[in-house]
Write a protein that holds these residues in place. Structure first.
Motif, PDB file in Angstrom:
ATOM      1  N   LEU A  39      29.761   6.640 -64.182  1.00 48.23           N
ATOM      2  CA  LEU A  39      30.977   5.999 -64.295  1.00 48.23           C
ATOM      3  C   LEU A  39      32.164   6.874 -64.112  1.00 48.23           C
ATOM      4  CD1 LEU A  39      32.790   3.653 -65.610  1.00 48.23           C
ATOM      5  CD2 LEU A  39      32.141   4.575 -67.841  1.00 48.23           C
ATOM      6  N   TRP A  40      31.933   8.446 -64.578  1.00 44.79           N
ATOM      7  CA  TRP A  40      33.044   9.028 -64.334  1.00 44.79           C
ATOM      8  C   TRP A  40      32.927   9.441 -62.829  1.00 44.79           C
ATOM      9  CZ3 TRP A  40      36.615  10.875 -67.520  1.00 44.79           C
ATOM     10  CH2 TRP A  40      36.390  10.813 -68.797  1.00 44.79           C
ATOM     11  N   ILE A  41      32.090   9.598 -62.112  1.00 49.02           N
ATOM     12  CA  ILE A  41      31.873   9.855 -60.735  1.00 49.02           C
ATOM     13  C   ILE A  41      32.637   8.738 -59.900  1.00 49.02           C
ATOM     14  CG2 ILE A  41      30.287  10.039 -58.574  1.00 49.02           C
ATOM     15  CD1 ILE A  41      28.318  11.742 -60.351  1.00 49.02           C
ATOM     16  N   LEU A  42      32.282   7.399 -60.279  1.00 47.80           N
ATOM     17  CA  LEU A  42      33.018   6.323 -59.668  1.00 47.80           C
ATOM     18  C   LEU A  42      34.492   6.320 -59.857  1.00 47.80           C
ATOM     19  CD1 LEU A  42      30.254   3.462 -60.082  1.00 47.80           C
ATOM     20  CD2 LEU A  42      30.976   4.471 -58.001  1.00 47.80           C
ATOM     21  N   CYS A  43      35.051   6.629 -61.231  1.00 47.06           N
ATOM     22  CA  CYS A  43      36.370   6.634 -61.421  1.00 47.06           C
ATOM     23  C   CYS A  43      36.865   7.729 -60.468  1.00 47.06           C
ATOM     24  CB  CYS A  43      36.531   6.901 -62.540  1.00 47.06           C
ATOM     25  SG  CYS A  43      36.217   5.744 -63.982  1.00 47.06           S
TER      26      CYS A  43
END
Lengths: 592, 99
Positions: free
Chosen positions: B24-28
């Motif tokens: 999730l953090w990476i996609l953000c």
């Protein structure tokens, strides 16, 4: 084709509804699927232009039960496609009652869509209200009965507003034709018509019927209801009230209202019900903008919305069907045994959130682009915020709390095959229309000069959605579900109704009791007492001074009093006294 | 475990949940970094700055959650607030696999 060129599609569904109760079992359920399929092809064949019209009364204008143009056709297509797939989903249903009324309901919705005049529109509008009430009642629980009762009262109210508006419009000499009303000529008549439409669109203040009743309907009942009443209202707003500026703000308020309530809600089908209000808000806003782009955007959005919203109701319905539960506090961990329902539901959730390559991305964004074109800063900002909010409440919250969250030990079977096929068809359409935009755009009322798939648009949309997802999981502790409901405007008539009843009870029944006490208990009794005891009392009153003068003592006086009383009661006076009294009365009459 | 067919429970493992958090953090991060490589055409004065949509998504959603939470204090009532009977029997159209 002859007569079939001019037959309103509604009639075909009404005839179908009459045949349904005569059939049995799988034949009936197959017939229920085939009727809307047939009507879909019929609508496709209908030539654009005025179909059927006849004169009703000379000064009244033309009754036009069939008016075909691109706008009515687009709604006709989606109404019938959705009906066919919903009936496939409902293949498990054994009784005829609910689905017979569902066909009448869908038929009357089509009746409104193809109505060219206000009389036809009104008649179908009311058939829709009544038939949908029966669809809610079909669940046959106490809660459903209560919800259906409130539902029909609200819709009768809305229908009366509409009727009053139509009558005033006719008496003002504007005839019965149903075309666009100009905002510049707004008057009481058109405002009443608009208010009647807004009741069905679930505008703020009059929206509670939706979230109150749809979640109380049966598994299929909720699914069927979710598509027609509000979208019919969107259609009539697009047709009759495009460019009415206040609708922009009504729509914006609906988008935010839906999100806030959906975030607070515990029941999965009530979350979806509030999410309808949110989505319809986009379309109402588009009607308010009223440009060709906005109208086409709202049509595209209605088309895609019906599909993904039905898909979401189906996945929630499948869960309810298998577990008998619909509260987030009782559900969770279902991904283990209902993976296909989860996958299809998630596709619906992604589509409603307008994730790129799903139908929401190609339809909802047209409306947002329309606000940009008109340089409507605040509506644009609210719709962007609402788009992010949709991902929160419908896109993530619904699947997360139902299928993941905590494992509550539920191990239901996967949904029945017919349900899965129905969900599969809609899931396919969600992606198909998200990719093949030209086919979706080709059925819209006006050509749209809009390209959803530009790299910047995909990037900005991804930012919006990913950061919303991040917020959801960061704030998860604050979103923990509680076994609660949230007060909505139905509080006023549910609690207010009871209060009114109590008030009337205590005030009117209080007056009644007081009157009873004073008249029946008091006055009548005293008249009777006067009639029975009065003469004796008067006699005693007259005789007491006489006895006192004669020197009769107290105990003898008491005896004499009792004697008088018994004499009066039995009417046994000695002749002498009666004669004496008669003389006395005559003397009084003589002298005075 | 007595169940011969091992149940699919990947999402229950803390390690998988950690992995999903990372994802999730990476996609953000990726969605924001991608903005360096595109050229936007802002329609208003306020949407021109870098990361506008990320801010809208983050701040907007946070505000909506807080607003809902705040209103909840005022609006939330117990399930049986309207005093309607809880159905003990499942309606006919519910299979109720667990009943």
């Amino acid at each position: 084709m002859g007569i079939f060129d001019n037959l309103p599609p509604a009639v075909l569904l009404f005839v179908g509804a009459c045949i349904v109760p005569l059939l049995k079992g799988k034949v009936r359920n197959t017939f229920l699927i085939l009727v809307p399929v047939a009507v879909f092809f019929y609508i496709m064949k209908l030539p654009i232009g005025d179909g059927l019209s006849f004169s009703f009364l000379p000064s009244f204008g033309e009754i036009e039960p069939l008016r075909v143009d691109k706008l009515s056709k687009a709604f006709g297509y989606i109404f019938t496609i959705n009906a066919a797939v919903a009936m496939l989903f409902a293949f498990y249903v054994k009784k005829a009652f609910q689905n017979t009324w569902a066909l009448v309901y869908i038929g009357s919705a089509l009746g409104v869509i193809f109505a060219g005049d206000l009389i036809t529109l009104y008649i179908n509008w009311e058939i829709m209200a009544v038939s949908s009430t029966f669809v809610i009642l079909a669940r046959d629980t106490e809660k459903a009965k209560g919800a259906a009762f409130r539902y029909v009262l609200v819709h009768i109210f809305g229908g009366l507003l509409l009727l009053a508006g139509i009558v005033m419009n006719i008496s003002a000499g504007n005839g019965i034709a149903f075309d666009g009303f100009a905002y510049a000529d707004a008057n009481i008549a058109t405002t009443l018509i608009l208010l009647g439409f807004l009741v069905n669109a679930a505008a703020p203040g009059v929206s509670a019927w939706l979230s109150d009743s749809y979640p109380e309907a049966s598994v299929t009942g909720g699914l069927i209801l979710s598509a027609y009443t509000t979208k019919t209202a969107v259609y009539v707003l697009l047709r009759g009230f495009s460019g009415w500026e206040p609708l922009i703000w009504v729509g914006c308020a609906m988008t935010v209202f839906g999100i806030i309530y959906a975030l607070l809600e515990n029941d999965m089908r009530r979350i979806l019900a509030y999410s309808i209000i949110n989505q319809v808000g986009f379309m109402v806003c588009a009607a308010g903008i009223g440009t060709q782009m906005a109208i086409s955007g709202a049509t595209a959005h209605a088309f895609c919305h019906i599909i993904y919203k039905s898909l979401l109701w189906m996945s929630a319905g499948a869960v309810l069907y298998r577990t008998g539960k619909s509260k987030c506090t009782e559900l969770g961990g279902l991904y283990k045994t209902m993976p296909l329902t989860l996958i299809f539901g998630t596709i619906g959730a992604l589509a409603i959130s307008a994730v790129p390559f799903t139908s929401g991305f190609t339809s909802k964004t047209i409306i947002i682009a329309a606000t940009e074109h008109e340089h409507l800063l605040w509506p644009w900002l609210i719709l962007e915020l609402a788009s992010a909010g949709v991902f929160l409440h419908a896109g993530i919250k619904f699947p997360y709390f139902v299928f993941f969250n905590v494992d509550r030990g539920l191990r239901p079977k996967e949904a029945p095959k017919t349900m899965l096929v129905a969900m599969g068809i809609l899931a396919f359409l969600c992606i198909y229309m998200g990719v093949r935009t030209e086919e979706l755009y080709s059925i819209l009322p006006y050509a749209v000069d809009y390209e959803a798939y530009t790299v910047p648009h995909i990037v900005t949309q991804s930012q919006l959605l990913m950061l919303s997802a991040l917020v959801f999981f960061l704030f998860l502790p604050m979103l923990k579900r509680t076994a609660t409901i949230s007060l909505d405007t139905d509080w006023f008539y549910r609690k207010g109704g009871k209060l009114f009843y109590k008030l009337m009870d205590s005030s009117l029944n209080g007056i009644n009791a007081a009157v009873h006490k004073s008249f029946i208990g008091g006055m009548v009794a005293s008249i009777i007492r006067m009639a029975s005891e009065g003469p004796a009392k008067i006699l005693i009153l007259v005789m007491t001074p006489y006895w006192a003068v004669k020197g009769i003592d107290a105990s003898q006086q008491k005896e004499l009093r009792n004697e008088i009383r018994t004499s009066v009661e039995t009417g046994a006076f000695p002749i002498g006294i009666t004669a004496w009294l008669s003389v006395l009365v005559l003397a009084i009459l003589f002298f005075f | 475990m007595s169940n011969p067919k091992k149940e699919f429970d990947w999402f229950d493992h803390p390690s998988s949940r950690r992995l999903l958090w990372w994802l999730l953090w990476i996609l953000c991060g990726l969605s924001i970094i991608a903005e360096f490589f595109i050229h936007r055409h802002p329609h208003f004065s306020i949407d021109g700055f870098f990361g506008f949509y990320a801010v809208i998504g983050f701040v907007g959603c946070a505000i909506m959650i807080l607003a809902a939470k705040g209103l909840g204090i005022w609006l939330k009532r117990k399930d049986n607030y309207y005093g309607e009977p809880e159905e003990t029997q499942l309606p006919e159209d519910i299979d109720g696999d667990l009943r």
